[in-house]
Design a protein around this motif. Structure first.
Motif, mmCIF file in Angstrom:
data_model
loop_
_atom_site.group_PDB
_atom_site.id
_atom_site.type_symbol
_atom_site.label_atom_id
_atom_site.label_comp_id
_atom_site.label_asym_id
_atom_site.label_seq_id
_atom_site.Cartn_x
_atom_site.Cartn_y
_atom_site.Cartn_z
ATOM 1 N N THR A 178 -1.159 15.176 -23.342
ATOM 2 C CA THR A 178 -1.610 15.201 -21.946
ATOM 3 C C THR A 178 -1.750 13.791 -21.394
ATOM 4 O OG1 THR A 178 -2.871 17.212 -22.456
ATOM 5 C CG2 THR A 178 -3.370 16.105 -20.381
ATOM 6 N N LEU B 258 -2.332 23.362 -21.871
ATOM 7 C CA LEU B 258 -3.761 23.230 -21.586
ATOM 8 C C LEU B 258 -4.488 22.414 -22.643
ATOM 9 C CD1 LEU B 258 -4.478 26.869 -20.338
ATOM 10 C CD2 LEU B 258 -3.923 24.835 -18.997
ATOM 11 N N THR C 35 -10.161 29.728 -24.493
ATOM 12 C CA THR C 35 -10.915 29.154 -23.383
ATOM 13 C C THR C 35 -12.294 28.771 -23.875
ATOM 14 O OG1 THR C 35 -9.725 30.528 -21.775
ATOM 15 C CG2 THR C 35 -11.817 29.572 -21.069
ATOM 16 N N LEU D 260 -9.313 19.744 -12.236
ATOM 17 C CA LEU D 260 -8.824 20.680 -13.249
ATOM 18 C C LEU D 260 -7.727 21.563 -12.665
ATOM 19 C CD1 LEU D 260 -9.226 21.525 -16.182
ATOM 20 C CD2 LEU D 260 -10.860 23.249 -15.393
ATOM 21 N N GLY E 168 -6.216 32.526 -15.709
ATOM 22 C CA GLY E 168 -7.181 31.464 -15.888
ATOM 23 C C GLY E 168 -8.627 31.898 -15.861
ATOM 24 N N ARG F 92 0.306 20.829 -16.845
ATOM 25 C CA ARG F 92 0.570 22.014 -17.668
ATOM 26 C C ARG F 92 2.066 22.262 -17.850
ATOM 27 N NH1 ARG F 92 -2.362 27.650 -16.181
ATOM 28 N NH2 ARG F 92 -1.704 28.897 -17.968
ATOM 29 N N GLN G 15 -3.792 21.866 -13.875
ATOM 30 C CA GLN G 15 -3.258 23.143 -14.330
ATOM 31 C C GLN G 15 -2.045 23.594 -13.529
ATOM 32 O OE1 GLN G 15 -6.728 25.704 -14.345
ATOM 33 N NE2 GLN G 15 -7.398 24.970 -16.339
ATOM 34 N N ARG G 16 -1.764 22.950 -12.408
ATOM 35 C CA ARG G 16 -0.546 23.285 -11.675
ATOM 36 C C ARG G 16 0.519 22.186 -11.822
ATOM 37 N NH1 ARG G 16 -0.974 25.019 -6.394
ATOM 38 N NH2 ARG G 16 -3.194 25.410 -6.531
#
Length: 462
Positions: free
Chosen positions: A245, A231, A400, A212, A108, A220, A216-217
């Motif tokens: 999402t 993501l 990213t 965030l 990340g 995702r 992401q845990r």
């Protein structure tokens, strides 16, 4: 397993490649005269600062640091474990010329750290150590641990992500199995809360102090197992699309509105969450394969708990749960004045006995082929649920970008707390993220190639 992963990642069309920047020019090393033996040769003691945001392995890493300090008389390593705002702390440290010598590097933050010039290339050091070079030869992946052929870190383990759940609370609520769909997760959280609220137990929680990080845990993995890049990036079109999402966010909002989440979840950090889970106050949450180590050493618990594959949007497994942080572990600061000594510490940390024990203690799943081949199954409660299955794999590297305005974690968190028009939230995020993507592509800092033929089902068993 790693060879299959490497072939899959390098063969897929979407590659986020950030151009190298820093003070080392074209040399693929962090010092003008790489010396794997380390030290300056002056007899003066060298102090190295090592920063990490990992808490689950803190005791083991401190033991290793102590061992290194006792056996390498000219070098002393000082470990600093940061629990909050790690990336921001690194930014501040480099801006103030107070950067550590050794950094914990993750998937990340790797591209961002490299782009900002924080990481020193280690290729020349690796070339000078033939045995180490051979051990990691098949693990070097563009965009994962090297950029434009320059190596910045080496792998140790990867992290699977799972639904972590309290079996006792599930049984008390009359729930036999972990949820397989988003709706089942919402229903389970409501039942657990109804059955346990009198004792202060609630159905669900996440570390929403860092929106965030929480996404992401959790989001995702639900997305990647459902067949979508986790993501927010659409591999087929090469654009961001937060529509999938939003389906997960809607389920999270329903649990929040149902008051099925632990009170105060809005400001909950990950370690306080773990403490509450260890005390039997949380029915389920989503997190990494670090959790078994956490509940063995950091927050010992008598709770009967386990890990299971996350639910999918509709119960269909159309992809795989993404294995994350599989390409990197430690890196040397580009600003370090003691790169030779730092490399000596990396040699110590990447030794077979260290990597093998790291896996066997359950701190992560070994991905270095020679280590994975000989390491024993981790002897740790709860670890069985986190071991790699055919439904786990690497995914293509997602670009990213930094959009103007709120990131998607903050934007969706605001919707969860206050409501509004979710379709407008999605539209706004798509517009701002794709504008940032276009800008990055034009600047040459990101490369994106759409892959209309991408099939996430083909990742299964890789």
């Amino acid at each position: 397993m790693w060879k299959k992963m490497t072939a899959m990642v390098t063969g897929l069309a979407v590659v986020a490649s950030l151009s190298a920047c820093g003070a080392n020019g074209g040399a693929d090393n962090g010092a003008s005269n790489p010396n794997p033996a380390g030290g300056s040769g002056s007899g003066k003691k060298i102090t190295l600062n090592y920063w990490t945001d990992d808490r689950h392995d803190q005791q083991y890493i401190q033991t290793l640091v102590d061992q290194f300090n006792q056996t390498n008389g000219g070098i002393e390593v000082k470990l600093n474990v940061l629990s909050d705002n790690y990336n921001q702390s690194i930014d501040i440290a480099f801006a103030g010329n107070q950067a550590p010598d050794i950094l914990r590097v993750k998937s990340g933050n790797f591209l961002d750290f490299q782009k900002k010039g924080y990481l020193a290339p280690i290729g020349d050091y690796l070339n000078a150590d033939s045995a180490m070079k051979q051990k990691f030869a098949g693990t070097l992946i563009e965009g994962a641990n090297q950029i434009d052929g320059k190596i910045y870190s080496l792998p140790n383990t990867g992290q699977t992500l799972r639904l972590v759940y309290n079996k006792d609370l599930f049984a008390k609520a009359g729930i036999q199995n972990p949820p397989a769909t988003l709706q089942e997760m919402v229903d389970a959280a409501k039942k657990i809360t109804a059955a346990g609220k009198a004792e202060g137990a609630y159905g669900f929680a996440l570390n929403f102090k860092s929106p965030l990080g929480a996404m992401q845990r959790s989001v995702r993995e639900i997305l990647s197992l459902s067949g979508y890049q986790g993501l927010g990036f659409d591999i087929k079109t090469g654009k961001f699309d937060f529509g999938p999402t939003s389906q997960v966010i809607q389920a999270f909002k329903q649990m929040y509105d149902d008051k099925s989440m632990l009170p105060g979840v809005e400001t909950l950090d990950i370690d306080p969450l773990r403490a509450q889970f260890a005390a039997g106050k949380i029915g389920m949450y989503l997190s990494f394969a670090t959790e078994p180590g956490v509940y063995k050493d950091q927050f010992p618990t008598k709770v009967n708990w386990a890990g299971a594959l996350p639910p999918t949007i509709d119960g269909k497994v159309n992809g795989t749960s993404e294995i994350v942080s599989a390409g990197t572990w430690l890196g040397i600061s580009n600003n370090s004045q003691n790169k030779d000594a730092a490399w000596k510490f990396l040699q110590f940390m990447y030794a077979d006995n260290v990597l093998t024990t790291y896996h066997e203690k359950g701190f992560g799943i070994a991905v270095v082929p020679s280590i994975a081949a000989k390491a024993k199954k981790p002897d740790m409660p709860g670890m069985d649920g986190f071991l790699v299955t055919k439904y786990d794999s690497l995914w293509p590297v997602s670009p990213t970008v930094t959009p103007e305005g709120a990131n998607y974690g903050d934007a969706f968190m605001k919707y969860m707390m206050t409501g509004g028009d979710l379709s407008k939230v999605v539209s706004d995020l798509n517009t701002r993220y794709n504008a940032a993507l276009d800008k990055a592509v034009q600047a040459g800092s990101v490369k994106v190639k759409p892959d209309p033929s991408f099939d996430p089902l083909k990742l299964q068993g890789k």
